[in-house]
Design a protein around this motif. Structure first.
Motif, PDB file in Angstrom:
ATOM      1  N   THR A 131       0.911  -1.323  -0.041  1.00 46.63           N
ATOM      2  CA  THR A 131       0.098   0.041   0.054  1.00 46.63           C
ATOM      3  C   THR A 131       0.807   1.221   0.023  1.00 46.63           C
ATOM      4  O   THR A 131       0.489   2.225  -0.433  1.00 46.63           O
ATOM      5  N   VAL A 162     -12.392  -2.411  -2.329  1.00 44.91           N
ATOM      6  CA  VAL A 162     -11.511  -1.451  -2.892  1.00 44.91           C
ATOM      7  C   VAL A 162     -10.313  -1.387  -2.022  1.00 44.91           C
ATOM      8  O   VAL A 162     -10.543  -0.903  -1.037  1.00 44.91           O
ATOM      9  N   VAL A 163      -8.982  -1.603  -2.697  1.00 42.42           N
ATOM     10  CA  VAL A 163      -8.031  -1.302  -1.821  1.00 42.42           C
ATOM     11  C   VAL A 163      -7.006  -0.466  -2.569  1.00 42.42           C
ATOM     12  O   VAL A 163      -6.711  -0.806  -4.052  1.00 42.42           O
ATOM     13  N   ASP A 164      -6.343   0.591  -2.309  1.00 47.36           N
ATOM     14  CA  ASP A 164      -5.021   1.379  -3.145  1.00 47.36           C
ATOM     15  C   ASP A 164      -3.770   0.612  -2.840  1.00 47.36           C
ATOM     16  O   ASP A 164      -3.570   0.287  -1.778  1.00 47.36           O
ATOM     17  N   ILE A 165      -3.183   0.403  -3.895  1.00 41.43           N
ATOM     18  CA  ILE A 165      -1.906  -0.327  -3.989  1.00 41.43           C
ATOM     19  C   ILE A 165      -0.911   0.690  -4.585  1.00 41.43           C
ATOM     20  O   ILE A 165      -1.171   1.425  -5.461  1.00 41.43           O
ATOM     21  N   CYS A 166       0.155   0.233  -4.298  1.00 41.03           N
ATOM     22  CA  CYS A 166       1.372   0.929  -5.001  1.00 41.03           C
ATOM     23  C   CYS A 166       2.544   0.154  -5.060  1.00 41.03           C
ATOM     24  O   CYS A 166       3.097  -0.633  -4.574  1.00 41.03           O
ATOM     25  N   THR A 176      -7.883  -4.029 -11.770  1.00 42.18           N
ATOM     26  CA  THR A 176      -7.464  -2.520 -11.510  1.00 42.18           C
ATOM     27  C   THR A 176      -8.592  -1.802 -12.011  1.00 42.18           C
ATOM     28  O   THR A 176      -8.854  -1.910 -13.147  1.00 42.18           O
ATOM     29  N   THR A 177      -9.263  -0.833 -11.260  1.00 41.98           N
ATOM     30  CA  THR A 177     -10.335  -0.197 -11.729  1.00 41.98           C
ATOM     31  C   THR A 177      -9.910   1.347 -12.077  1.00 41.98           C
ATOM     32  O   THR A 177     -10.635   2.086 -12.479  1.00 41.98           O
ATOM     33  N   VAL A 178      -8.782   1.973 -11.392  1.00 44.24           N
ATOM     34  CA  VAL A 178      -8.375   3.202 -11.476  1.00 44.24           C
ATOM     35  C   VAL A 178      -6.916   3.126 -11.442  1.00 44.24           C
ATOM     36  O   VAL A 178      -6.177   2.523 -10.798  1.00 44.24           O
ATOM     37  N   VAL A 179      -6.090   3.926 -12.540  1.00 42.99           N
ATOM     38  CA  VAL A 179      -4.707   4.208 -12.343  1.00 42.99           C
ATOM     39  C   VAL A 179      -4.495   5.574 -12.272  1.00 42.99           C
ATOM     40  O   VAL A 179      -5.012   6.270 -12.939  1.00 42.99           O
ATOM     41  N   LYS A 180      -4.021   5.936 -11.074  1.00 38.61           N
ATOM     42  CA  LYS A 180      -3.965   7.274 -10.539  1.00 38.61           C
ATOM     43  C   LYS A 180      -2.942   8.102 -11.431  1.00 38.61           C
ATOM     44  O   LYS A 180      -2.046   7.398 -12.117  1.00 38.61           O
ATOM     45  N   CYS A 184       2.810   7.043  -6.983  1.00 39.65           N
ATOM     46  CA  CYS A 184       2.675   6.793  -5.277  1.00 39.65           C
ATOM     47  C   CYS A 184       3.726   6.910  -4.586  1.00 39.65           C
ATOM     48  O   CYS A 184       3.877   7.110  -3.439  1.00 39.65           O
TER      49      CYS A 184
END
Length: 188
Positions: A131, A162-166, A176-180, A184
């Motif tokens: 994360t 939903v989990v944010d990963i780095c 993956t639903t969103v690529v920022k 990160c």
């Protein structure tokens, strides 16, 4: 005849002694001493100079250790269910031209879903994701630098979580639903 003792697991080093009688009679370790006769070492220490054709490597049984148990090891990587939380800043042992890295490891295989752990030099194991990637190295030894991370256990989250990963790819069973649009982490 004196015998030399080379300990590969640091946890019991101070409890060990060099005996005039057979070292195999020493029961001070919670594990066993495995005898190998394939290498020759010389040891210059306070006890004098010994040459032997036997290396004793300490092994301990860690299966019964509880979650969160912390150990310092030398020259080995963590077994399944354990993770490196720190790397020693100097080698734990050297024999000839071979140097061994010391690590602090922690048992994590029974931690609850959602638990987070700071690690050093390892990747997230199966069932866990990264994360946070630390912006500075967690350790450097010799010419090698190690990356620090925060990992989170996710293997039993319910569908739709939903989990944010780095820095990791989506694990098996996740997408993956969103690529920022910004990084990160940046190291160095």
């Amino acid at each position: 005849k004196n015998k030399m003792l080379f300990v590969a697991v640091v946890v019991s080093f101070l409890a060990l002694q060099v005996f005039s009688s057979s070292i195999e009679e020493d029961a001070s370790l919670r594990g066993s001493l495995q005898k190998r006769e394939d290498l020759i070492y010389s040891h210059n220490g306070n006890l004098g100079h010994f040459i032997t054709e036997t290396e004793f490597v300490s092994h301990i049984d860690i299966e019964a250790y509880p979650n969160g148990q912390v150990l310092t090891i030398c020259g080995d990587v963590p077994p399944t269910g354990w993770i490196t939380t720190a790397i020693l800043t100097s080698y734990c042992s050297s024999i000839g031209t071979v140097s061994y890295i010391g690590r602090t490891i922690k048992r994590i295989d029974g931690y609850a879903v959602g638990t987070v752990v700071d690690i050093c030099g390892d990747s997230a194991p199966s069932g866990w994701v990264t994360t946070v990637v630390k912006t500075s190295y967690c350790a450097s030894i010799g010419l090698t630098s190690f990356i620090g991370r925060t990992i989170k256990r996710i293997d039993s989250y319910p569908v739709g979580t939903v989990v944010d990963i780095c820095g990791d790819a989506a694990p098996t069973g996740w997408v993956t639903t969103v690529v920022k649009t910004s990084y990160c982490a940046s190291i160095g």
